[in-house]
Write an enzyme that holds these catalytic residues in place. Structure first.
Site, PDB file in Angstrom:
ATOM      1  N   GLY A 225       0.810  -1.215   0.000  1.00  0.00           N
ATOM      2  CA  GLY A 225       0.000   0.000   0.000  1.00  0.00           C
ATOM      3  C   GLY A 225       0.843   1.264   0.000  1.00  0.00           C
ATOM      4  O   GLY A 225       2.035   1.222  -0.308  1.00  0.00           O
TER       5      GLY A 225
ATOM      6  N   LEU B 242       0.374   3.656  -2.147  1.00  0.00           N
ATOM      7  CA  LEU B 242       0.685   3.495  -3.571  1.00  0.00           C
ATOM      8  C   LEU B 242       1.290   4.756  -4.182  1.00  0.00           C
ATOM      9  O   LEU B 242       0.931   5.874  -3.839  1.00  0.00           O
ATOM     10  CB  LEU B 242      -0.586   3.110  -4.340  1.00  0.00           C
ATOM     11  CG  LEU B 242      -1.295   1.835  -3.879  1.00  0.00           C
ATOM     12  CD1 LEU B 242      -2.464   1.509  -4.811  1.00  0.00           C
ATOM     13  CD2 LEU B 242      -0.330   0.653  -3.810  1.00  0.00           C
TER      14      LEU B 242
ATOM     15  N   HIS C 218       3.957   1.450  -8.123  1.00  0.00           N
ATOM     16  CA  HIS C 218       2.882   0.457  -8.005  1.00  0.00           C
ATOM     17  C   HIS C 218       1.910   0.568  -9.176  1.00  0.00           C
ATOM     18  O   HIS C 218       1.477  -0.435  -9.743  1.00  0.00           O
ATOM     19  CB  HIS C 218       2.081   0.680  -6.721  1.00  0.00           C
ATOM     20  CG  HIS C 218       2.868   0.583  -5.447  1.00  0.00           C
ATOM     21  ND1 HIS C 218       3.098   1.669  -4.626  1.00  0.00           N
ATOM     22  CD2 HIS C 218       3.475  -0.479  -4.853  1.00  0.00           C
ATOM     23  CE1 HIS C 218       3.801   1.281  -3.573  1.00  0.00           C
ATOM     24  NE2 HIS C 218       4.046  -0.015  -3.686  1.00  0.00           N
TER      25      HIS C 218
ATOM     26  N   LYS D  59      12.760  -2.469  -8.622  1.00  0.00           N
ATOM     27  CA  LYS D  59      13.205  -1.702  -7.450  1.00  0.00           C
ATOM     28  C   LYS D  59      13.676  -2.623  -6.328  1.00  0.00           C
ATOM     29  O   LYS D  59      14.654  -2.347  -5.648  1.00  0.00           O
ATOM     30  CB  LYS D  59      12.047  -0.813  -6.984  1.00  0.00           C
ATOM     31  CG  LYS D  59      12.139  -0.264  -5.588  1.00  0.00           C
ATOM     32  CD  LYS D  59      13.167   0.814  -5.507  1.00  0.00           C
ATOM     33  CE  LYS D  59      13.153   1.575  -4.196  1.00  0.00           C
ATOM     34  NZ  LYS D  59      12.849   0.829  -2.999  1.00  0.00           N
ATOM     35  N   ASP D  60      12.946  -3.733  -6.138  1.00  0.00           N
ATOM     36  CA  ASP D  60      13.315  -4.715  -5.125  1.00  0.00           C
ATOM     37  C   ASP D  60      13.905  -5.937  -5.828  1.00  0.00           C
ATOM     38  O   ASP D  60      13.300  -7.009  -5.877  1.00  0.00           O
ATOM     39  CB  ASP D  60      12.097  -5.064  -4.276  1.00  0.00           C
ATOM     40  CG  ASP D  60      11.549  -3.840  -3.562  1.00  0.00           C
ATOM     41  OD1 ASP D  60      12.120  -3.458  -2.540  1.00  0.00           O
ATOM     42  OD2 ASP D  60      10.579  -3.233  -4.065  1.00  0.00           O
TER      43      ASP D  60
HETATM   44  P1  AMP Z   1       5.916  -2.465  -1.776  1.00  0.00           P
HETATM   45  O1  AMP Z   1       4.562  -1.883  -1.586  1.00  0.00           O
HETATM   46  O2  AMP Z   1       7.020  -1.527  -1.449  1.00  0.00           O
HETATM   47  O3  AMP Z   1       6.059  -3.818  -1.131  1.00  0.00           O
HETATM   48  O4  AMP Z   1       6.064  -2.726  -3.332  1.00  0.00           O
HETATM   49  C1  AMP Z   1       5.102  -3.482  -4.028  1.00  0.00           C
HETATM   50  C2  AMP Z   1       5.629  -3.773  -5.418  1.00  0.00           C
HETATM   51  O5  AMP Z   1       5.872  -2.552  -6.100  1.00  0.00           O
HETATM   52  C3  AMP Z   1       6.951  -4.527  -5.390  1.00  0.00           C
HETATM   53  O6  AMP Z   1       6.971  -5.481  -6.435  1.00  0.00           O
HETATM   54  C4  AMP Z   1       7.946  -3.436  -5.627  1.00  0.00           C
HETATM   55  O7  AMP Z   1       9.146  -3.881  -6.219  1.00  0.00           O
HETATM   56  C5  AMP Z   1       7.195  -2.544  -6.574  1.00  0.00           C
HETATM   57  N1  AMP Z   1       7.764  -1.196  -6.556  1.00  0.00           N
HETATM   58  C6  AMP Z   1       8.044  -0.451  -5.458  1.00  0.00           C
HETATM   59  N2  AMP Z   1       8.609   0.723  -5.819  1.00  0.00           N
HETATM   60  C7  AMP Z   1       8.710   0.693  -7.172  1.00  0.00           C
HETATM   61  C8  AMP Z   1       9.224   1.600  -8.153  1.00  0.00           C
HETATM   62  N3  AMP Z   1       9.753   2.774  -7.816  1.00  0.00           N
HETATM   63  N4  AMP Z   1       9.164   1.235  -9.455  1.00  0.00           N
HETATM   64  C9  AMP Z   1       8.631   0.042  -9.811  1.00  0.00           C
HETATM   65  N5  AMP Z   1       8.131  -0.854  -8.940  1.00  0.00           N
HETATM   66  C10 AMP Z   1       8.165  -0.530  -7.643  1.00  0.00           C
END
Ligand code: AMP
Length: 269
Positions: free
Chosen positions: A22, A24, A28, A140-141
């Site tokens: 979340g 977002l 995301h 990113k991850d």
């Molecule tokens: P998170 O909410 O941080 O767990 O991220 C959820 C998904 O969004 C994961 O697959 C992350 O790698 C992706 N994500 C987070 N930040 C970015 C970004 N800046 N660009 C692309 N994907 C992202």
């Protein structure tokens, strides 16, 4: 959630899942938009997973703007949002874990013990409940994507993994829910990570192949942030090699004030 996924499958729909915590942002939303183009039904999961946070990490203060998230997810093309409570995902007596193996113990896994086991466990649960044909994750991850790829392979899950490029702010800072923690001065210093990645890439483009020299260039450029690791590694295994060859990932983790940030850049050598 499982009943909804079953009905979608019965009707022959291709399900795409976008797992998130979340808060977002455009990163995301880029995953949701791509999923909406490639699938018939996009499920976004929104769950701040206690299992992947360490005891001194930011689980409690992690932002949870649910109403806003639902609005943004819908406008990007998500048909269904699954935002369960922690008690629903981990009812009393829950005790099973998925271990990520070697990929879960290096770099992020070393600094954050148990993190990737928490990720692999919750993603397995979310996959089971949402029954996706495709799953969307961000580069990113990077290490997380490798852990998930291995999980899908090792457990024989019939899911296609899609990894999409990192979305950045205009100045290069990788978008992250944790960027909300950064005030003016810290926001400026957070750019150190992007500067370090660019410096590493520039060194490689100049012909430098010694990992130690590339890493030294990254650290020099990272002024303003406290670097935990800054390394040039094999993009598929995250193994460090003294001499760079093939698809290389520049990876960095650093803290700016109280905020811990990670970023990476893929470079062909
Ligand atoms: P998170 O909410 O941080 O767990 O991220 C959820 C998904 O969004 C994961 O697959 C992350 O790698 C992706 N994500 C987070 N930040 C970015 C970004 N800046 N660009 C692309 N994907 C992202």
């Amino acid at each position: 959630m499982a009943a909804i996924a079953e009905r979608l499958r019965e009707r022959g729909r291709r399900i795409g899942v976008v797992p998130t915590m979340g808060a977002l942002h455009e990163g995301h939303l880029s995953l949701i938009r791509r999923a909406a183009r490639e699938c018939d039904a996009v499920i976004i999961t929104i769950f701040v997973n206690p299992l992947q946070f360490g005891p001194r990490e930011d689980f409690r203060r992690y932002p949870r703007p649910l109403a806003r998230d639902l609005r943004l997810a819908a406008s990007a093309g998500a048909a269904i949002a699954f935002a369960p409570s922690a008690a629903a995902v981990y009812p009393p007596g829950f005790q099973t874990r998925i271990e990520a193996g070697r990929l879960g113990t290096v770099w992020e896994g070393k600094v954050r013990p148990g993190h990737f086991s928490g990720v692999a466990t919750v993603v397995s649960i979310l996959f089971n409940l949402t029954q996706p044909h495709r799953a969307y994750f961000g580069q990113k991850d990077l290490q997380q994507t490798l852990v998930i790829r291995q999980l899908i392979h090792d457990l024989g899950l019939p899911i296609a993994l899609r990894v999409l490029p990192t979305v950045r702010e205009p100045d290069g800072l990788a978008m992250s829910s944790r960027n909300r923690y950064l005030d003016g001065e810290a926001r400026r210093r957070a750019l150190a990570l992007w500067r370090a990645l660019q410096a590493g890439r520039a060194a490689i483009r100049r012909g430098e192949r010694r990992a130690s020299r590339v890493e030294a260039a990254m650290r020099r450029a990272a002024v303003g942030a406290r670097v935990q690791y800054a390394s040039a590694v094999d993009a598929g295994t995250l193994a460090r090699r003294p001499r760079l060859a093939g698809r290389t990932a520049l990876i960095i983790a650093a803290t700016v004030g109280n905020t811990r940030l990670i970023d990476n850049l893929l470079v062909g050598v």
